[in-house]
Write a protein that holds these residues in place. Structure first.
Motif, short mmCIF file in Angstrom:
data_model
loop_
_atom_site.label_atom_id
_atom_site.label_comp_id
_atom_site.label_asym_id
_atom_site.label_seq_id
_atom_site.Cartn_x
_atom_site.Cartn_y
_atom_site.Cartn_z
N LEU A 140 18.82 -4.85 54.15
CA LEU A 140 18.61 -3.67 52.92
C LEU A 140 17.27 -2.96 53.22
O LEU A 140 17.28 -1.80 52.68
CB LEU A 140 18.61 -4.39 51.45
N TYR A 141 16.19 -3.82 53.70
CA TYR A 141 14.98 -3.12 53.71
C TYR A 141 14.28 -2.84 55.03
O TYR A 141 14.59 -3.54 56.04
CB TYR A 141 13.91 -4.07 52.97
N ALA A 142 13.49 -1.94 55.28
CA ALA A 142 12.89 -1.77 56.51
C ALA A 142 11.59 -2.05 56.31
O ALA A 142 11.23 -2.34 55.12
CB ALA A 142 12.74 -0.26 56.82
N GLY A 143 10.87 -2.27 57.36
CA GLY A 143 9.36 -2.66 57.47
C GLY A 143 8.43 -1.57 58.43
O GLY A 143 9.08 -0.60 58.92
N LEU A 144 7.31 -2.13 58.54
CA LEU A 144 6.53 -1.15 59.27
C LEU A 144 6.76 -1.11 60.61
O LEU A 144 6.78 -0.14 61.38
CB LEU A 144 4.86 -1.58 59.12
N VAL A 145 7.22 -2.31 60.84
CA VAL A 145 7.46 -2.68 62.43
C VAL A 145 8.95 -3.47 62.33
O VAL A 145 9.14 -4.12 61.36
CB VAL A 145 6.68 -3.18 63.23
N GLU A 146 9.63 -3.46 63.46
CA GLU A 146 10.80 -4.35 63.60
C GLU A 146 10.89 -4.93 64.84
O GLU A 146 9.95 -4.56 65.83
CB GLU A 146 12.02 -3.03 63.55
N SER A 158 3.17 6.41 51.43
CA SER A 158 2.32 5.44 51.94
C SER A 158 2.14 4.60 50.67
O SER A 158 1.86 3.48 50.74
CB SER A 158 0.91 6.04 52.41
N GLU A 159 2.32 5.14 49.22
CA GLU A 159 2.15 4.20 48.18
C GLU A 159 3.05 3.30 48.00
O GLU A 159 2.67 1.98 47.67
CB GLU A 159 2.23 5.18 47.09
N ASP A 160 4.27 3.45 48.63
CA ASP A 160 5.30 2.47 48.78
C ASP A 160 4.96 1.28 49.57
O ASP A 160 5.12 0.13 49.49
CB ASP A 160 6.52 3.25 49.03
N VAL A 161 4.51 1.83 50.73
CA VAL A 161 4.03 0.71 51.66
C VAL A 161 2.94 0.10 51.28
O VAL A 161 2.89 -1.28 51.30
CB VAL A 161 3.65 1.09 53.12
N VAL A 162 1.71 0.44 50.62
CA VAL A 162 0.59 -0.26 50.29
C VAL A 162 1.21 -1.11 48.93
O VAL A 162 0.70 -2.31 49.13
CB VAL A 162 -0.43 0.70 49.61
N TYR A 163 2.07 -0.76 48.08
CA TYR A 163 2.47 -1.40 47.02
C TYR A 163 3.23 -2.55 47.51
O TYR A 163 3.06 -3.72 46.91
CB TYR A 163 3.43 -0.55 46.00
N SER A 164 3.90 -2.30 48.50
CA SER A 164 4.85 -3.47 49.18
C SER A 164 3.70 -4.53 49.61
O SER A 164 4.23 -5.55 49.66
CB SER A 164 5.87 -3.06 50.15
N MET A 165 3.08 -4.18 50.60
CA MET A 165 2.29 -5.13 51.39
C MET A 165 1.41 -5.67 50.20
O MET A 165 1.11 -7.11 50.43
CB MET A 165 1.32 -4.24 52.21
N LYS A 166 0.84 -5.15 49.37
CA LYS A 166 -0.11 -5.93 48.41
C LYS A 166 0.66 -6.92 47.68
O LYS A 166 0.33 -7.98 46.88
CB LYS A 166 -0.70 -4.81 47.44
N ARG A 167 2.11 -6.59 47.40
CA ARG A 167 2.99 -7.35 46.65
C ARG A 167 3.12 -8.64 47.38
O ARG A 167 3.25 -9.90 46.84
CB ARG A 167 4.32 -6.69 46.44
N THR A 168 3.32 -8.52 48.73
CA THR A 168 3.80 -9.72 49.39
C THR A 168 2.58 -10.54 49.65
O THR A 168 2.60 -11.88 49.92
CB THR A 168 4.22 -9.21 51.02
N LEU A 169 1.35 -9.89 49.44
CA LEU A 169 0.16 -10.96 49.64
C LEU A 169 -0.42 -11.32 48.17
O LEU A 169 -1.63 -11.86 48.19
CB LEU A 169 -1.02 -10.05 50.21
N SER A 170 0.51 -11.08 47.19
CA SER A 170 -0.12 -11.50 45.87
C SER A 170 0.36 -12.69 45.46
O SER A 170 1.18 -13.38 46.15
CB SER A 170 0.56 -10.29 44.79
N LEU A 207 4.50 -8.56 60.02
CA LEU A 207 4.79 -7.35 59.22
C LEU A 207 6.43 -7.27 59.72
O LEU A 207 7.19 -6.23 59.04
CB LEU A 207 4.12 -6.09 60.04
N ALA A 208 6.94 -7.82 60.66
CA ALA A 208 8.27 -7.63 60.79
C ALA A 208 9.25 -8.43 60.38
O ALA A 208 10.40 -8.32 60.31
CB ALA A 208 8.66 -7.92 62.52
N GLN A 209 8.76 -9.50 59.38
CA GLN A 209 9.50 -10.34 58.44
C GLN A 209 9.96 -9.44 57.32
O GLN A 209 9.37 -8.74 56.85
CB GLN A 209 8.36 -11.29 58.07
N SER A 210 11.09 -9.96 56.85
CA SER A 210 11.79 -9.37 55.63
C SER A 210 10.79 -9.42 54.37
O SER A 210 10.87 -8.63 53.35
CB SER A 210 12.99 -9.82 55.39
N THR A 211 9.70 -10.34 54.33
CA THR A 211 8.90 -10.46 53.46
C THR A 211 7.96 -9.32 53.29
O THR A 211 7.41 -8.94 52.09
CB THR A 211 7.98 -12.02 53.50
#
Lengths: 539, 340
Positions: free
Chosen positions: A69-75, A127-139, A184-188
């Motif tokens: 369902l989701y894309a990442g920065l890299v695949e 970019s806000e979506d990417v930053v939000y998502s990455m911070k969420r994963t590292l929260s 970064l390629a992980q679905s997380t």
């Protein structure tokens, strides 16, 4: 008279029930008058999609859904391989980004998003979506935050991940991270909608409740329908950055908890793909011409753990004798029915830096006579040990019986303790089981990630109680090492220590097997053992 | 009547309260650490501790109990430690699937059980009776999963009489708008007859298996109690007055046997609500039984507690209905009082 009427009525009732069943059995989907392009529609028999939050989801089928369902920065990049499926090349391609700039010291990465990207619902992906998502994963809300922060060298996501403008993200690392793209390629690290998350922060402020029950797809598929515990239907997301590579139009993931029924359903043509079948069912499918069996090497391995702090396993000779007595070939042939590969130590043969000389060698050669002699020479006869397994894991239970029999030949009496799954997990991760059969698959296919997770001293996931200062030093150094040759050297030394200690004995690496209808192709196996479903097609 | 109902509802509430307390403490002595299961295999000790705090597992037992009671009073069964979703919502979402299957299974069990019991009772020691007794003996010794597997193999995959066991609706068909959660009813309410027919089709085989298995005890009890009633002094006297057999059967046999039969049906109804776990798994039926099965293996305590309480409420309700039906079946039985 009366009872004959009752009997007749009962018979009529039953006939009516059967007739109803028969009437509707042939008309799925036709009533609504929908025109479905059958050749690009697939039904997959799997488990239940319990939730969709990429940072919380752990069940196999739910991970399968989020990964598609989701894309990442890299695949991950895929290529066709022998065996009729697509496997990862070990390289990464751009996901939602079009370019990456890396600073000279390798610590600052600037990602530029592809222009005009949107989520499946048409809202812009910035970019806000990417930053939000990455911070969420590292929260703190994320179950992968700890290991991700360590391997990615991001100790403070708030300050180290920033949006420069609408399409540019800058990530500053504490140190160069060799495994960055693997993470970064992980679905997380899926890109979710920041607006949706911030509008529904929930009790924990991380919108876990919202993203567990809702999706904001950015990947190959959008969510068409989620019928609770029954099924989930995904449709092609034409807004996905690589939409031209999405061949499947619609995929239904059907919850079929009973594996025998899953197999019968694919055999009968009710479903197109059956996941997670047992070795017996896969073997049976192989003899059916209407089906295709794909057997793919994986990093999912079973191991025998011997806690070197607990008698009699505190004696090196005992551990080495047991390691030599294990019938590795027999386990692969008779328990796994040939659907497994030798696993040479802690880093399986198909993982980078593995010291396996080839694909067929196990780390210890089965030699019952030598094992027996080792014990006799050391005056260690008449040993009795308890081997713990999870009762819900049939492969472990079956393996235990073969190991029990093999160890009897060298004079070691094994009592098999079958434990409830949750009790086994709790006890093994607390290192309370001196002798156990466990299994492991790393979500990130990195040798240092794997060694750290499974055997680092006092690591929460170290089930065997293995502890070696030199090993720890090698692994922790290897995490940060950027030079490939040096990584290989450090990894090889660490692997050899594990083999010499013989506290962790890899039994085999289980193949990932999939059974599909014969006309289905395009199965793509990711390195985390999930399937990339977008290439599914029919021949 | 109203006083009796009030008393029964009160005693039922006490029963459920005791059950809720027992299930809380019983689930706490189960082996395993739910926080570890939730945190997953990559968990750090910090994350496991965080999960414990998040789900209140780090609190002293009495505080956990008070939280649990406070939630229960508000109809909140807690949060699934496995999925992070509300247990109440999940149970309510899945309950109609179980109830719909149980209800149809119950109707089939009653139909088969009462019919066969009557046939056997009115032909004592003759071939229909012998056949019924043989069938119940065989049926009583077949495990539900085995019967289900055989039925699927022959009736679905070999003969094609029933649709594939892939849940509540065939593939490609969307559920009707949710009103009751019963697809058969919701299909009708939405004017989608095809959905109702399809839902009935999917229901047919699992309900038939449950019905066949449930009918065993109904058959036996109907047979035994009807034979006993037909051998009573009233029945013999009726025969002495040359009343016709059907009249004797209805007035003296079935009517007097009915309270016992109702009791048996009540037990079967209770069994069908709680005993569907295996059938739900085999037929990919998304009910509360399947939910429980996964929860137990993952030490998902709130789900286990919620399931037990829901099923307990079901049992208590069925018992109340059975008691009320006694007085309908036999007016001599006075509710809450002595037999006249």
């Amino acid at each position: 008279m009366i009872h004959s009427r009752i009997a007749r009525a009962a018979a009529l009732g039953l006939v009516g029930l059967v007739a109803l069943a028969g009437c509707q059995a042939e008309v799925p989907g036709e009533e609504a008058g929908q025109e479905v392009e059958v050749s690009r529609t697939f039904v997959i028999g799997a488990g239940e999609v319990e939730g969709l939050d990429p940072i919380l989801t752990k069940s196999y089928t739910a991970l399968q859904a989020t990964a598609n369902l989701y894309a990442g920065l890299v695949e991950e990049e895929f290529e066709p391989v022998e065996g009729g499926y697509l496997a990862t090349t070990g390289k990464h391609i751009n996901g939602v980004i079009e370019s990456t700039e890396t600073s000279e010291d390798g610590r600052t990465l600037t990602y530029r998003l592809v222009d005009g990207l949107t989520f499946a619902d048409g809202t812009p992906l910035t970019s806000e979506d990417v930053v939000y998502s990455m911070k969420r994963t590292l929260s703190e809300a994320s179950y992968v935050a700890g290991s991700s922060s360590i391997f990615m060298h991001i100790s403070d996501a708030e300050s180290q991940i920033v949006a420069i403008d609408e399409s540019t993200i800058e990530v500053t690392l504490d140190a160069q991270s060799p495994a960055l793209n693997k993470f970064l390629a992980q679905s997380t690290f899926s890109v979710v909608s920041a607006d949706a998350g911030m509008a529904n922060p929930g009790k924990d402020g991380s919108a876990t409740d919202y993203f567990t029950n809702n999706a904001t797809p950015s990947g190959p598929f959008a969510l068409e329908d989620w019928a609770g515990a029954e099924s989930m239907t995904l449709v092609k997301n034409s807004n996905y950055v690589h939409a031209e590579d999405v061949f499947a139009e619609k995929i239904t993931i059907l919850n079929m908890p009973d594996l025998d029924q899953r197999y019968l359903a694919v055999k009968n043509g009710d479903i197109d793909v059956a996941l997670q079948l047992t070795p017996r069912l896969v073997q049976e499918a192989a003899s059916d011409e209407a089906l295709r069996v794909l057997t793919m090497p994986s990093g999912f391995f079973y191991f025998l753990g011997m806690n070197p702090k607990v008698a009699p396993f505190d004696n090196d000779v005992v551990r080495q004798a047991i390691a030599k007595a294990i019938p590795y070939e027999q386990l692969m042939e008779e328990v796994m029915l040939g659907q497994a590969s030798p696993a040479y130590g802690i880093v399986p043969n198909n993982m980078e830096t593995s010291i396996a000389p080839d694909d067929k060698t196990t780390q210890y050669e089965t030699n019952t006579a030598a094992a027996k002699k080792l014990l006799e020479d050391a005056g260690l006869e008449g040993l009795a040990v308890e081997l713990s397994v999870s009762s819900s894991d049939q492969i472990s239970v079956d393996s235990a019986v073969y190991i029990q029999s093999a160890l009897a030949e060298i004079g070691v009496t094994v009592n098999i303790s079958k434990m409830a799954e949750v009790d086994f997990i709790t006890s093994s991760y607390s290192q309370k089981l001196p002798f156990l059969i466990g299994n492991w698959v790393s979500s990130v296919q990195d040798p240092f990630f794997q060694m750290r997770a499974v055997l680092l001293t006092d690591r929460a996931t170290n089930q065997t109680g293995f502890s070696n200062a030199k090993f720890d030093e090698l692994v922790l150094t290897g995490i940060d090492e950027g030079d490939d040759a040096e990584r290989e050297r450090l990894s090889a030394l660490a692997q050899q220590i594990v083999i010499d200690e013989a506290a962790f004995v890899n039994l085999f690496a289980m193949d990932t097997s999939v059974v599909t209808r014969a006309d289905v192709s395009g199965i793509a196996l990711r390195s985390d053992q999930l399937f990339q479903l977008r290439y599914l097609t029919r021949e | 009547m109203a006083r009796y109902l009030f008393q029964r509802i009160g005693s039922s509430a006490v029963t459920i309260a005791i059950m809720a307390i027992l299930v809380f403490f019983a689930s706490r002595v189960l082996p395993g650490d739910p926080a570890l299961v939730r945190a997953g295999s990559n968990a750090t000790p910090e994350l496991i501790a965080q999960v414990r705090t998040q789900f209140g597992l780090d609190l002293p037992l009495h505080q956990q109990f008070l939280q649990y009671l406070y939630g229960l009073i508000q109809g909140d069964f807690g949060t699934s430690i496995r999925t992070g979703k509300s247990v109440t919502t999940e149970l309510m979402h899945r309950l109609p699937a179980t109830l719909e299957l149980s209800l149809v299974g119950f109707l089939i069990a009653s139909l088969i059980g009462i019919s066969m019991g009557i046939i056997a009772a009115t032909n004592p020691n003759r071939w229909p009776d012998t056949l019924v007794r043989a069938l119940t003996a065989v049926g009583g010794s077949i495990p539900s999963f085995w019967l289900a597997l055989l039925a699927i193999f022959f009736l679905v995959y070999n003969l094609g009489v029933f649709p594939s066991p892939i849940g509540r609706l065939p593939l490609g068909m969307s559920p009707p708008p949710r009103v009751t959660g019963f697809y058969t009813l919701d299909g009708l309410l939405a004017g989608e007859v095809s959905v109702t027919l399809a839902a009935l089709g999917q229901l047919a085989l699992p309900a038939l298996i449950l019905g066949v298995l449930g009918s065993i005890s109904v058959t036996r009890i109907t047979r035994a109690s009807t034979i006993e009633a037909l051998a009573s002094g009233h029945a013999r006297a009726a025969r002495g007055f040359n009343l016709k057999s059907p009249s004797i059967f209805l007035q003296e046999g079935l009517r007097n046997a009915l309270p016992t039969v109702i009791t048996a049906m009540g037990l079967v109804a209770g069994y069908l609500i709680a005993g569907n776990i295996i059938i739900e798994k085999i037929f990919s039926w998304p009910g509360i039984g399947q939910y429980l099965a996964t929860a137990i293996s993952q030490s998902d305590l709130d789900v286990v507690q919620g399931f037990v309480i829901i099923v307990g409420i079901g049992y208590v309700t069925i018992n109340l209905i059975v008691d009320l039906l006694y007085s309908v079946a036999d007016p001599r039985i006075e509710l809450g009082g002595s037999k006249s």
